[in-house]
Every structure is written in structure tokens, then in C-alpha cells.
Design a protein around this motif. Structure first.
Motif, PDB file in Angstrom:
ATOM      1  N   ALA A   8       0.445  -1.180   0.115  1.00 31.51           N
ATOM      2  CA  ALA A   8       0.449   0.156   0.121  1.00 31.51           C
ATOM      3  C   ALA A   8       0.815   1.352   0.186  1.00 31.51           C
ATOM      4  N   GLY A   9       1.859   1.567   0.829  1.00 33.49           N
ATOM      5  CA  GLY A   9       2.609   2.214   0.562  1.00 33.49           C
ATOM      6  C   GLY A   9       3.692   3.017  -0.417  1.00 33.49           C
ATOM      7  N   ILE A  10       4.131   1.208  -1.197  1.00 35.77           N
ATOM      8  CA  ILE A  10       4.671   2.143  -2.521  1.00 35.77           C
ATOM      9  C   ILE A  10       3.746   2.794  -3.283  1.00 35.77           C
ATOM     10  N   LEU A  11       2.325   1.768  -3.058  1.00 30.74           N
ATOM     11  CA  LEU A  11       1.221   2.289  -4.487  1.00 30.74           C
ATOM     12  C   LEU A  11       1.638   3.898  -4.224  1.00 30.74           C
ATOM     13  N   GLY A  12       0.797   3.847  -3.012  1.00 33.94           N
ATOM     14  CA  GLY A  12       0.429   5.568  -2.617  1.00 33.94           C
ATOM     15  C   GLY A  12       1.522   6.561  -2.885  1.00 33.94           C
ATOM     16  N   GLY A  13       3.230   6.442  -3.155  1.00 31.03           N
ATOM     17  CA  GLY A  13       3.896   7.058  -3.216  1.00 31.03           C
ATOM     18  C   GLY A  13       4.056   6.800  -4.596  1.00 31.03           C
ATOM     19  N   LEU A  14       3.808   5.927  -5.370  1.00 33.68           N
ATOM     20  CA  LEU A  14       4.291   5.646  -6.470  1.00 33.68           C
ATOM     21  C   LEU A  14       3.055   6.649  -7.349  1.00 33.68           C
ATOM     22  N   VAL A  15       1.562   6.520  -7.286  1.00 27.83           N
ATOM     23  CA  VAL A  15       0.616   7.198  -7.162  1.00 27.83           C
ATOM     24  C   VAL A  15       0.819   9.413  -7.024  1.00 27.83           C
ATOM     25  N   ILE A  16       1.451   9.054  -5.928  1.00 23.36           N
ATOM     26  CA  ILE A  16       1.343  11.112  -4.964  1.00 23.36           C
ATOM     27  C   ILE A  16       3.225  11.006  -6.150  1.00 23.36           C
ATOM     28  N   GLY A  17       4.062  10.188  -5.878  1.00 24.46           N
ATOM     29  CA  GLY A  17       4.911  10.988  -7.511  1.00 24.46           C
ATOM     30  C   GLY A  17       5.068  11.414  -8.532  1.00 24.46           C
ATOM     31  N   SER A  18       4.040  10.498  -9.085  1.00 26.13           N
ATOM     32  CA  SER A  18       3.144  10.761 -10.255  1.00 26.13           C
ATOM     33  C   SER A  18       2.397  11.579 -10.475  1.00 26.13           C
ATOM     34  N   ALA A  19       1.676  11.884  -9.839  1.00 31.00           N
ATOM     35  CA  ALA A  19       0.990  12.862  -9.477  1.00 31.00           C
ATOM     36  C   ALA A  19       1.934  14.623  -9.181  1.00 31.00           C
ATOM     37  N   LEU A  20       2.469  14.596  -8.740  1.00 29.88           N
ATOM     38  CA  LEU A  20       3.278  16.025  -8.351  1.00 29.88           C
ATOM     39  C   LEU A  20       4.053  16.445  -9.330  1.00 29.88           C
ATOM     40  N   GLY A  21       4.641  15.217  -9.971  1.00 25.92           N
ATOM     41  CA  GLY A  21       5.989  15.212 -11.196  1.00 25.92           C
ATOM     42  C   GLY A  21       5.167  15.232 -12.254  1.00 25.92           C
ATOM     43  N   ILE A  22       4.276  14.715 -12.204  1.00 23.83           N
ATOM     44  CA  ILE A  22       3.820  15.416 -13.847  1.00 23.83           C
ATOM     45  C   ILE A  22       2.715  16.795 -13.453  1.00 23.83           C
ATOM     46  N   LEU A  23       1.839  17.213 -12.401  1.00 24.14           N
ATOM     47  CA  LEU A  23       1.692  18.673 -12.525  1.00 24.14           C
ATOM     48  C   LEU A  23       2.435  19.892 -12.260  1.00 24.14           C
ATOM     49  N   ARG A  41      -2.175   3.986 -16.408  1.00 27.05           N
ATOM     50  CA  ARG A  41      -2.279   2.008 -16.932  1.00 27.05           C
ATOM     51  C   ARG A  41      -0.952   1.499 -16.031  1.00 27.05           C
ATOM     52  N   ASP A  42       0.341   2.474 -15.869  1.00 24.34           N
ATOM     53  CA  ASP A  42       1.030   1.026 -15.450  1.00 24.34           C
ATOM     54  C   ASP A  42       1.028   1.507 -13.705  1.00 24.34           C
ATOM     55  N   LEU A  43       0.142   1.532 -13.467  1.00 22.27           N
ATOM     56  CA  LEU A  43      -0.362   1.609 -12.113  1.00 22.27           C
ATOM     57  C   LEU A  43      -1.469   0.456 -12.081  1.00 22.27           C
ATOM     58  N   LYS A  44      -1.780   0.792 -12.562  1.00 25.58           N
ATOM     59  CA  LYS A  44      -3.166  -0.838 -13.015  1.00 25.58           C
ATOM     60  C   LYS A  44      -2.466  -2.070 -13.447  1.00 25.58           C
ATOM     61  N   ASP A  45      -1.284  -1.916 -14.474  1.00 29.71           N
ATOM     62  CA  ASP A  45      -0.426  -2.978 -13.800  1.00 29.71           C
ATOM     63  C   ASP A  45      -0.151  -3.540 -13.144  1.00 29.71           C
ATOM     64  N   ILE A  46       0.345  -2.535 -12.757  1.00 30.46           N
ATOM     65  CA  ILE A  46       1.841  -3.001 -11.255  1.00 30.46           C
ATOM     66  C   ILE A  46       0.355  -3.391 -10.273  1.00 30.46           C
ATOM     67  N   THR A  47      -0.537  -2.788  -9.763  1.00 35.34           N
ATOM     68  CA  THR A  47      -1.802  -3.557  -9.132  1.00 35.34           C
ATOM     69  C   THR A  47      -2.249  -4.655  -9.390  1.00 35.34           C
ATOM     70  N   LYS A  48      -2.437  -4.385 -10.520  1.00 36.48           N
ATOM     71  CA  LYS A  48      -2.695  -5.931 -10.824  1.00 36.48           C
ATOM     72  C   LYS A  48      -1.791  -7.337 -10.740  1.00 36.48           C
ATOM     73  N   ASP A  49      -0.587  -6.706 -10.890  1.00 34.26           N
ATOM     74  CA  ASP A  49       0.385  -7.746 -10.892  1.00 34.26           C
ATOM     75  C   ASP A  49       0.587  -7.853  -9.260  1.00 34.26           C
ATOM     76  N   SER A  50       0.551  -7.457  -8.621  1.00 39.11           N
ATOM     77  CA  SER A  50       0.522  -7.272  -7.291  1.00 39.11           C
ATOM     78  C   SER A  50      -0.602  -8.516  -6.633  1.00 39.11           C
ATOM     79  N   SER A  51      -1.949  -8.084  -7.191  1.00 36.56           N
ATOM     80  CA  SER A  51      -3.275  -8.703  -6.929  1.00 36.56           C
ATOM     81  C   SER A  51      -2.641  -9.985  -7.131  1.00 36.56           C
ATOM     82  N   GLU A  52      -2.559 -10.370  -7.947  1.00 33.01           N
ATOM     83  CA  GLU A  52      -2.037 -11.816  -8.728  1.00 33.01           C
ATOM     84  C   GLU A  52      -1.123 -12.466  -7.507  1.00 33.01           C
TER      85      GLU A  52
END
Length: 80
Positions: A8-23, A41-52
Motif C-alpha cells: 500500500a505504501g509503495i502504490l501510494g508513493g507511486l501515485v503521489i510521486g507521479s501526480a506531483l511530477g506531472i503537475l 495504465r502503469d499503475l493499473k498493471d502494477i496493481t493487477k500484478d500485485s493482486s495476482e
């Protein structure tokens, strides 16, 4: 539980970092939207792989518990 928090921490960090970088990146609107779509799409793939992976671990654990339970019941029935 620690692994769940770590994921959860890694995914949250990815989301926040990506959003800030883009903004904060100086880019046109269409480029920014494309970057957001790509990161999503990248985040979706990471989440899918992790859940699998988690689903596989859970399935393996349940199978092992079932096998262990059956052996335990078999051993107890021989004793009684």
C-alpha cells in the motif's frame, strides 16, 4: 500484515510521486493528459500484478492448510 502495508505504501508513493511530477512539469495540456493516461495504465498493471501474486499466495496457503487439516484428522482418527 507488514507486506500489505508495504505494498500500500509503495502504490501510494507511486501515485503521489507521479501526480506531483506531472503537475509540476512544464508541458502542454495534451501532453500532460497523455502522461496521466500512461501513468494510470502503469499503475493499473502494477496493481493487477500485485493482486495476482497475492491471490496465488492465498490459494497456495489455503491448499496447504487443507492438506495439513486432512492429515491431522486422519492421524487423530487412527489414534482414537
Amino acid at each position: 500484515m507488514k507486506n500489505k502495508n508495504l505494498v500500500a505504501g509503495i502504490l501510494g508513493g507511486l501515485v503521489i510521486g507521479s501526480a506531483l511530477g506531472i503537475l509540476f512539469a512544464p508541458a502542454k495540456g495534451c501532453e500532460t493528459r497523455k502522461k496521466i493516461a500512461d501513468k494510470s495504465r502503469d499503475l493499473k498493471d502494477i496493481t493487477k500484478d500485485s493482486s495476482e501474486k497475492w491471490a496465488q499466495k492465498i490459494t497456495q496457503t489455503v491448499r496447504q492448510l487443507k492438506t495439513d487439516s486432512e492429515q491431522l484428522l486422519e492421524n487423530n482418527s487412527k489414534i482414537l
